[in-house]
Design a protein around this motif. Structure first.
Motif, PDB file in Angstrom:
ATOM      1  N   LYS A  25       0.831  -1.203   0.000  1.00 18.25           N
ATOM      2  CA  LYS A  25       0.000   0.000   0.000  1.00 18.25           C
ATOM      3  C   LYS A  25       0.867   1.256   0.000  1.00 18.25           C
ATOM      4  O   LYS A  25       0.547   2.240  -0.667  1.00 18.25           O
ATOM      5  CB  LYS A  25      -0.936   0.013   1.208  1.00 18.25           C
ATOM      6  CG  LYS A  25      -2.089  -0.946   1.078  1.00 18.25           C
ATOM      7  CD  LYS A  25      -2.995  -0.900   2.288  1.00 18.25           C
ATOM      8  CE  LYS A  25      -4.123  -1.908   2.142  1.00 18.25           C
ATOM      9  NZ  LYS A  25      -5.027  -1.873   3.293  1.00 18.25           N
ATOM     10  N   GLN A  26       1.955   1.215   0.736  1.00 18.29           N
ATOM     11  CA  GLN A  26       2.866   2.356   0.789  1.00 18.29           C
ATOM     12  C   GLN A  26       3.464   2.620  -0.599  1.00 18.29           C
ATOM     13  O   GLN A  26       3.531   3.765  -1.048  1.00 18.29           O
ATOM     14  CB  GLN A  26       3.970   2.089   1.810  1.00 18.29           C
ATOM     15  CG  GLN A  26       4.914   3.236   2.024  1.00 18.29           C
ATOM     16  CD  GLN A  26       5.987   2.903   3.060  1.00 18.29           C
ATOM     17  OE1 GLN A  26       6.216   1.756   3.404  1.00 18.29           O
ATOM     18  NE2 GLN A  26       6.642   3.934   3.559  1.00 18.29           N
ATOM     19  N   VAL A  27       3.895   1.581  -1.282  1.00 16.49           N
ATOM     20  CA  VAL A  27       4.464   1.732  -2.626  1.00 16.49           C
ATOM     21  C   VAL A  27       3.403   2.259  -3.597  1.00 16.49           C
ATOM     22  O   VAL A  27       3.684   3.129  -4.428  1.00 16.49           O
ATOM     23  CB  VAL A  27       5.063   0.390  -3.122  1.00 16.49           C
ATOM     24  CG1 VAL A  27       5.354   0.425  -4.612  1.00 16.49           C
ATOM     25  CG2 VAL A  27       6.325   0.058  -2.356  1.00 16.49           C
ATOM     26  N   GLN A  28       2.172   1.752  -3.470  1.00 14.52           N
ATOM     27  CA  GLN A  28       1.094   2.232  -4.345  1.00 14.52           C
ATOM     28  C   GLN A  28       0.817   3.715  -4.102  1.00 14.52           C
ATOM     29  O   GLN A  28       0.588   4.472  -5.052  1.00 14.52           O
ATOM     30  CB  GLN A  28      -0.171   1.401  -4.127  1.00 14.52           C
ATOM     31  CG  GLN A  28      -0.051  -0.010  -4.665  1.00 14.52           C
ATOM     32  CD  GLN A  28      -1.184  -0.920  -4.236  1.00 14.52           C
ATOM     33  OE1 GLN A  28      -1.816  -0.716  -3.205  1.00 14.52           O
ATOM     34  NE2 GLN A  28      -1.445  -1.946  -5.041  1.00 14.52           N
ATOM     35  N   ALA A  90      11.303   7.252 -11.066  1.00 13.73           N
ATOM     36  CA  ALA A  90      10.824   6.803  -9.759  1.00 13.73           C
ATOM     37  C   ALA A  90       9.635   5.859  -9.916  1.00 13.73           C
ATOM     38  O   ALA A  90       9.546   4.837  -9.215  1.00 13.73           O
ATOM     39  CB  ALA A  90      10.438   8.000  -8.889  1.00 13.73           C
ATOM     40  N   ILE A  91       8.744   6.175 -10.837  1.00  9.30           N
ATOM     41  CA  ILE A  91       7.586   5.315 -11.086  1.00  9.30           C
ATOM     42  C   ILE A  91       8.041   3.953 -11.581  1.00  9.30           C
ATOM     43  O   ILE A  91       7.519   2.913 -11.158  1.00  9.30           O
ATOM     44  CB  ILE A  91       6.612   5.982 -12.082  1.00  9.30           C
ATOM     45  CG1 ILE A  91       5.924   7.173 -11.423  1.00  9.30           C
ATOM     46  CG2 ILE A  91       5.579   4.986 -12.608  1.00  9.30           C
ATOM     47  CD1 ILE A  91       5.168   8.075 -12.387  1.00  9.30           C
ATOM     48  N   CYS A  92       9.018   3.942 -12.450  1.00  4.23           N
ATOM     49  CA  CYS A  92       9.554   2.683 -12.980  1.00  4.23           C
ATOM     50  C   CYS A  92      10.144   1.839 -11.852  1.00  4.23           C
ATOM     51  O   CYS A  92       9.884   0.638 -11.750  1.00  4.23           O
ATOM     52  CB  CYS A  92      10.599   2.987 -14.043  1.00  4.23           C
ATOM     53  SG  CYS A  92      11.020   1.612 -15.090  1.00  4.23           S
ATOM     54  N   SER A  93      10.907   2.466 -10.989  1.00  2.00           N
ATOM     55  CA  SER A  93      11.511   1.779  -9.852  1.00  2.00           C
ATOM     56  C   SER A  93      10.446   1.266  -8.889  1.00  2.00           C
ATOM     57  O   SER A  93      10.513   0.124  -8.405  1.00  2.00           O
ATOM     58  CB  SER A  93      12.467   2.726  -9.128  1.00  2.00           C
ATOM     59  OG  SER A  93      12.951   2.147  -7.958  1.00  2.00           O
ATOM     60  N   LEU A  94       9.456   2.101  -8.615  1.00  2.00           N
ATOM     61  CA  LEU A  94       8.373   1.703  -7.717  1.00  2.00           C
ATOM     62  C   LEU A  94       7.548   0.566  -8.308  1.00  2.00           C
ATOM     63  O   LEU A  94       7.078  -0.316  -7.582  1.00  2.00           O
ATOM     64  CB  LEU A  94       7.484   2.899  -7.390  1.00  2.00           C
ATOM     65  CG  LEU A  94       8.102   3.945  -6.467  1.00  2.00           C
ATOM     66  CD1 LEU A  94       7.270   5.228  -6.474  1.00  2.00           C
ATOM     67  CD2 LEU A  94       8.252   3.413  -5.054  1.00  2.00           C
ATOM     68  N   GLU A  99       5.804  -5.049  -8.107  1.00  2.00           N
ATOM     69  CA  GLU A  99       5.704  -6.394  -8.680  1.00  2.00           C
ATOM     70  C   GLU A  99       6.396  -7.415  -7.794  1.00  2.00           C
ATOM     71  O   GLU A  99       5.872  -8.519  -7.581  1.00  2.00           O
ATOM     72  CB  GLU A  99       6.290  -6.408 -10.090  1.00  2.00           C
ATOM     73  CG  GLU A  99       5.454  -5.645 -11.094  1.00  2.00           C
ATOM     74  CD  GLU A  99       6.146  -5.443 -12.433  1.00  2.00           C
ATOM     75  OE1 GLU A  99       7.311  -5.891 -12.594  1.00  2.00           O
ATOM     76  OE2 GLU A  99       5.529  -4.812 -13.307  1.00  2.00           O
ATOM     77  N   TYR A 100       7.556  -7.064  -7.253  1.00  2.00           N
ATOM     78  CA  TYR A 100       8.288  -7.961  -6.361  1.00  2.00           C
ATOM     79  C   TYR A 100       7.470  -8.254  -5.101  1.00  2.00           C
ATOM     80  O   TYR A 100       7.349  -9.405  -4.681  1.00  2.00           O
ATOM     81  CB  TYR A 100       9.640  -7.348  -6.008  1.00  2.00           C
ATOM     82  CG  TYR A 100      10.437  -8.151  -5.012  1.00  2.00           C
ATOM     83  CD1 TYR A 100      11.041  -9.356  -5.372  1.00  2.00           C
ATOM     84  CD2 TYR A 100      10.588  -7.716  -3.695  1.00  2.00           C
ATOM     85  CE1 TYR A 100      11.755 -10.096  -4.460  1.00  2.00           C
ATOM     86  CE2 TYR A 100      11.308  -8.452  -2.776  1.00  2.00           C
ATOM     87  CZ  TYR A 100      11.897  -9.637  -3.159  1.00  2.00           C
ATOM     88  OH  TYR A 100      12.606 -10.369  -2.250  1.00  2.00           O
ATOM     89  N   MET A 101       6.889  -7.209  -4.516  1.00  2.00           N
ATOM     90  CA  MET A 101       6.091  -7.398  -3.303  1.00  2.00           C
ATOM     91  C   MET A 101       4.829  -8.201  -3.577  1.00  2.00           C
ATOM     92  O   MET A 101       4.404  -8.996  -2.737  1.00  2.00           O
ATOM     93  CB  MET A 101       5.740  -6.056  -2.686  1.00  2.00           C
ATOM     94  CG  MET A 101       6.876  -5.462  -1.916  1.00  2.00           C
ATOM     95  SD  MET A 101       6.350  -3.977  -1.076  1.00  2.00           S
ATOM     96  CE  MET A 101       7.726  -2.932  -1.474  1.00  2.00           C
TER      97      MET A 101
END
Length: 131
Positions: A25-28, A90-94, A99-101
């Protein structure tokens, strides 16, 4: 003995699910913030591109006190282009982190399902606690 081991495993897996869900949720939320920044930079660039090069442009400084500084159009354009590129990276990294999470969360949820299938008594106990 097996019951206690399964209960402990369930508690650990449940904690991991809660932790991963919170991080996801934090990443989103971070992605939404960066998308907003990207959109603002894009729209600002669109508006600045329509203004003649010799026009006086002002840059807002500060969030509480609105102070404006006279800047050349090129400086503002460069700042907005940098913000746009930074937001995109930053969006690409996030997105990669997200996806990993999501994969980790799916794996942990699968482990939880397997545990509950192995120990039907534990599943009944959990269901009775939630009702």
């Amino acid at each position: 003995m097996v019951d206690e081991v399964n209960k402990t495993a369930f508690i650990e897996i449940q904690g991991r699910v809660i932790e991963l869900t919170g991080k996801l949720k934090q990443v989103q939320n971070q992605m939404r913030t960066k998308e907003g920044e990207k959109k603002r930079a894009f729209l600002t660039l669109e508006e600045l591109s329509q203004v003649p090069d010799d026009t006086n442009t002002y840059k807002s400084i500060g969030k509480i006190l609105k102070v404006f500084v006279l800047e050349p159009k090129a400086v503002l354009m460069n700042e907005q282009e940098r913000k746009l590129k930074d937001s995109e990276s930053a969006i690409c990294s996030l997105q990669t982190s997200k996806e990993y999470m999501e994969k980790q969360l799916a794996e942990v949820e699968n482990n939880l399902r397997e545990l509950l299938q192995q120990d039907s008594g534990l599943a009944r106990q959990i269901i009775s606690m939630s009702v």
